[in-house]
Design a protein around this motif. Sequence first.
Motif, PDB file in Angstrom:
ATOM      1  N   LEU A 145       0.842  -1.188   0.000  1.00 34.36           N
ATOM      2  CA  LEU A 145       0.000   0.000   0.000  1.00 34.36           C
ATOM      3  C   LEU A 145       0.880   1.242   0.000  1.00 34.36           C
ATOM      4  CD1 LEU A 145      -2.611  -1.142   2.671  1.00 34.36           C
ATOM      5  CD2 LEU A 145      -2.964  -1.041   0.192  1.00 34.36           C
ATOM      6  N   ILE A 146       0.542   2.205  -0.844  1.00 32.52           N
ATOM      7  CA  ILE A 146       1.366   3.413  -0.946  1.00 32.52           C
ATOM      8  C   ILE A 146       1.489   4.097   0.412  1.00 32.52           C
ATOM      9  CG2 ILE A 146       1.489   5.727  -1.950  1.00 32.52           C
ATOM     10  CD1 ILE A 146       0.290   4.648  -4.480  1.00 32.52           C
ATOM     11  N   GLY A 147       0.373   4.181   1.137  1.00 30.65           N
ATOM     12  CA  GLY A 147       0.395   4.858   2.427  1.00 30.65           C
ATOM     13  C   GLY A 147       1.292   4.206   3.445  1.00 30.65           C
ATOM     14  N   GLU A 148       1.564   2.919   3.272  1.00 29.63           N
ATOM     15  CA  GLU A 148       2.439   2.210   4.208  1.00 29.63           C
ATOM     16  C   GLU A 148       3.895   2.190   3.745  1.00 29.63           C
ATOM     17  OE1 GLU A 148       0.773  -1.656   4.736  1.00 29.63           O
ATOM     18  OE2 GLU A 148      -1.008  -0.923   5.788  1.00 29.63           O
ATOM     19  N   LEU A 149       4.122   2.314   2.444  1.00 28.21           N
ATOM     20  CA  LEU A 149       5.483   2.248   1.916  1.00 28.21           C
ATOM     21  C   LEU A 149       6.224   3.573   2.057  1.00 28.21           C
ATOM     22  CD1 LEU A 149       4.964   0.202  -1.382  1.00 28.21           C
ATOM     23  CD2 LEU A 149       6.061  -0.599   0.714  1.00 28.21           C
ATOM     24  N   LEU A 150       5.515   4.674   1.805  1.00 28.23           N
ATOM     25  CA  LEU A 150       6.172   5.978   1.814  1.00 28.23           C
ATOM     26  C   LEU A 150       6.300   6.518   3.233  1.00 28.23           C
ATOM     27  CD1 LEU A 150       4.512   7.802  -1.247  1.00 28.23           C
ATOM     28  CD2 LEU A 150       6.426   6.200  -1.194  1.00 28.23           C
ATOM     29  N   PRO A 166       6.611   9.699   5.912  1.00 27.27           N
ATOM     30  CA  PRO A 166       5.949  11.013   5.931  1.00 27.27           C
ATOM     31  C   PRO A 166       6.728  12.046   5.127  1.00 27.27           C
ATOM     32  CG  PRO A 166       5.914  10.047   8.117  1.00 27.27           C
ATOM     33  CD  PRO A 166       6.775   9.145   7.271  1.00 27.27           C
ATOM     34  N   GLY A 167       6.050  12.712   4.196  1.00 25.65           N
ATOM     35  CA  GLY A 167       6.680  13.732   3.369  1.00 25.65           C
ATOM     36  C   GLY A 167       7.441  13.201   2.172  1.00 25.65           C
ATOM     37  N   GLN A 168       7.554  11.887   2.039  1.00 26.79           N
ATOM     38  CA  GLN A 168       8.296  11.304   0.917  1.00 26.79           C
ATOM     39  C   GLN A 168       7.386  11.172  -0.293  1.00 26.79           C
ATOM     40  OE1 GLN A 168       9.549   7.192   1.356  1.00 26.79           O
ATOM     41  NE2 GLN A 168      11.419   7.562   0.169  1.00 26.79           N
ATOM     42  N   SER A 169       7.895  11.529  -1.466  1.00 28.50           N
ATOM     43  CA  SER A 169       7.128  11.381  -2.699  1.00 28.50           C
ATOM     44  C   SER A 169       7.350  10.002  -3.288  1.00 28.50           C
ATOM     45  CB  SER A 169       7.537  12.447  -3.717  1.00 28.50           C
ATOM     46  OG  SER A 169       8.853  12.193  -4.204  1.00 28.50           O
ATOM     47  N   LEU A 170       6.424   9.580  -4.124  1.00 27.27           N
ATOM     48  CA  LEU A 170       6.594   8.300  -4.812  1.00 27.27           C
ATOM     49  C   LEU A 170       7.813   8.341  -5.723  1.00 27.27           C
ATOM     50  CD1 LEU A 170       5.671   5.468  -5.528  1.00 27.27           C
ATOM     51  CD2 LEU A 170       4.063   6.445  -7.180  1.00 27.27           C
ATOM     52  N   GLU A 171       8.081   9.506  -6.308  1.00 21.11           N
ATOM     53  CA  GLU A 171       9.254   9.643  -7.173  1.00 21.11           C
ATOM     54  C   GLU A 171      10.539   9.343  -6.401  1.00 21.11           C
ATOM     55  OE1 GLU A 171      11.183  12.832 -10.316  1.00 21.11           O
ATOM     56  OE2 GLU A 171       9.909  13.572  -8.692  1.00 21.11           O
TER      57      GLU A 171
END
Length: 231
Positions: free
Chosen positions: A211-216, A218-223
């Motif tokens: 899940l994106i919300g669990e991988l990133l 705080p403040g980190q972009s997907l890029e």
Amino acid sequence: MFLMTEGLGKRYGKHWAVSGVNLQVEKGDILGLLGPNGAGKSTIIRILTGLVQPSEGIIKYKGREYRKVPRENIRALIEVPAFYEYLSGWENLKIFGQLSGVKDEDRLEDILHKLGLYERRHDKVKTYSQGMKQRLGIAQAIMDKAELVILDEPTNGLDPKGIREIRELIRDLNRTEGITFIISSHLLLEIEGLCNRIVILQEGKIRAQGLIGELLEPGQSLEDFFIARTS
């Protein structure tokens, strides 16, 4: 688990295009399939749709093992959809509907309404914008109530307005039709704003999944996350 693979691999000669891929897709996901060119995204799509046979591994779909996902449950739109340009959108959809066993014209009309094509349904496809052709391709993919739809670069070549329309359309179909989507794309910002789950591939192997919300952080972009996993 709605769809998963175990140890999935495809070898061409001595080269493994993908190897040891354990993909996980939950029912209702909009999953982003990411990776640099040559990472194995297209190979995975071809395996799932039965265009190529895996060299090893299995696919589990709704708890049963397969060599490919059953055709009646999956549809794919690979890059630019091909239509009869001198026929109308309605005529094209009817032809593809007949080939897929869809004879309910009310269903076709409902889909055209959902995709914002109803008012232009009798216009020739050659007069459609690229975004309209892309929406007509999605209409073709979902008209027989597929549970899983794979889209390869669905916003490729579209202007910002067209990209937004496709994004909103996918969200709406996910919510109202219950369709699970796998979307291959190079547009990381688009994936971050659309998908709830991602898989990042590099050299035929999964480098990150979840899940994106669990991988990133705080403040980190997907890029930033993507670059860190593929550098």
